[in-house]
Design an enzyme around this catalytic site. Structure first.
Site, short mmCIF file in Angstrom:
data_model
loop_
_atom_site.label_atom_id
_atom_site.label_comp_id
_atom_site.label_asym_id
_atom_site.label_seq_id
_atom_site.Cartn_x
_atom_site.Cartn_y
_atom_site.Cartn_z
N CYS A 1 0.84 -1.21 0.00
CA CYS A 1 0.00 0.00 0.00
C CYS A 1 0.88 1.26 0.00
CB CYS A 1 -0.92 -0.02 1.21
SG CYS A 1 -1.84 1.51 1.49
N CYS B 1 -0.08 3.96 2.53
CA CYS B 1 0.29 3.54 3.88
C CYS B 1 1.72 3.97 4.21
CB CYS B 1 0.17 2.03 4.04
SG CYS B 1 -1.50 1.37 3.84
#
Length: 334
Positions: A86, A89
């Site tokens: 991700c 993230c």
């Protein structure tokens, strides 16, 4: 465990109350155990001082109850659902870690790798990551999803700290910046023998208590707190002295009769709870006030809640009866 449909804005508009404190002696007793667990890579087990690195932990499904639910009675736990693949993230997680460290023990960041913890992801109903939740006194608060500006995230975390302090009396855990990597024996901790700047005033307060001079004890503790509002020993002592002062001239029979006559009378239930606590009936005192919160509203309800948080201070936040009562209070409030 399912997340609650709750926004921060619906929780923070509450009257401020005095945050719950912990006894200095209990904190010192917990220090070695907390340092040992931190050195082993686990979450801090109590309100003893921990190194800053222990404020950011990895959590899985097996340790969720211990590392998140139980700890949320001592410190607000921020949940960061992330994954290695991700990209957003990778922007958000370092920011959350930095803000958590800056909070200096008022927050704990628990990172959840969704690839390894699919069940937790499903239980929280997460459709996309990054997703950020918080847990306070066992209650789940959805915070935000995706990457937000630092200013907004900082404001949200500040609100979370405020909710924990004002509604549940949760003030976080003690952080020792010098404890990084310290062994469980921590020789430096044992060397902390020099007399503190307020030892004479604290001793005077104890002497006043022993002599039955409750007014003098209250004033001595207040003198300490005037210069050092975060002094744990003074806050605990003040809560105890004020409790004793409140019950000193009570007529126990009359107080209990009034409480039995009207379970919805906040003043009567508060007075009876004070007597319960002084008499050693801690769970009865807590249960009485939780039940009164349940059947009251508005200013009456808030007065009862404030007194309950004050009684938490008398007992100490690491007492399991306090943790249980906080959870019961959360269920009633939410």
């Amino acid at each position: 465990m399912q997340p609650r449909n709750m926004s921060m804005s619906g929780v923070v508009d509450l009257a401020a109350v005095k945050a719950a404190g912990e006894a200095k002696a209990k904190a010192e007793q917990a220090r070695a155990e907390a340092a040992r667990q931190a050195a082993q890579g686990g979450a801090p087990a109590s309100a003893g001082a921990v190194p800053p690195s222990a404020l950011v932990i990895d959590v899985d499904e097996a340790g969720f109850e211990r590392d998140v639910l139980q700890l949320s009675a001592e410190v607000p736990v921020v949940l960061d659902f992330w994954a290695e693949w991700c990209e957003p993230c990778k922007q958000l997680s370092p920011l959350l870690e930095r803000l958590t460290i800056e909070a200096n023990g008022r927050l704990l960041l628990a990172k959840v790798d969704v690839d390894s913890n699919q069940m937790l992801m499903q239980q929280f109903g997460i459709q996309g990551i990054p997703a950020v939740f918080a847990v306070v006194a066992g209650q789940v608060l959805p915070l935000f999803q995706g990457v937000a500006p630092e200013q907004e995230i900082r404001a949200t975390l500040a609100q979370l700290v405020q909710v924990a302090e004002e509604r549940f009396g949760i003030i976080g855990i003690e952080v020792d910046p010098n404890a990084e990597g310290a062994p469980a024996s921590a020789p430096a901790a044992e060397a902390e023998a020099p007399e503190g700047p307020y030892d004479a005033l604290l001793e005077a307060a104890v002497v006043a208590l022993d002599a039955g001079d409750l007014g003098g004890a209250v004033q001595a503790y207040k003198n300490v707190l005037a210069d050092d509002p975060a002094n744990i020993e003074a806050r605990l002592g003040l809560a105890q002295a004020e409790l004793l002062a409140r019950v000193k001239d009570m007529n126990p029979q009359a107080v209990r009769a009034a409480a039995a006559e009207d379970p919805k009378d906040p003043a009567a239930q508060i007075a009876a709870a004070d007597l319960d606590l002084v008499g050693g009936h801690v769970e009865d005192a807590f249960g009485r006030l939780v039940d009164t919160v349940r059947v009251t509203a508005g200013a009456d309800r808030d007065a009862v809640r404030v007194r309950l948080l004050e009684l938490f201070e008398v007992i100490g936040a690491d007492d399991p009866r306090v943790a249980a009562a906080r959870t019961a209070l959360a269920r009633v409030l939410f």
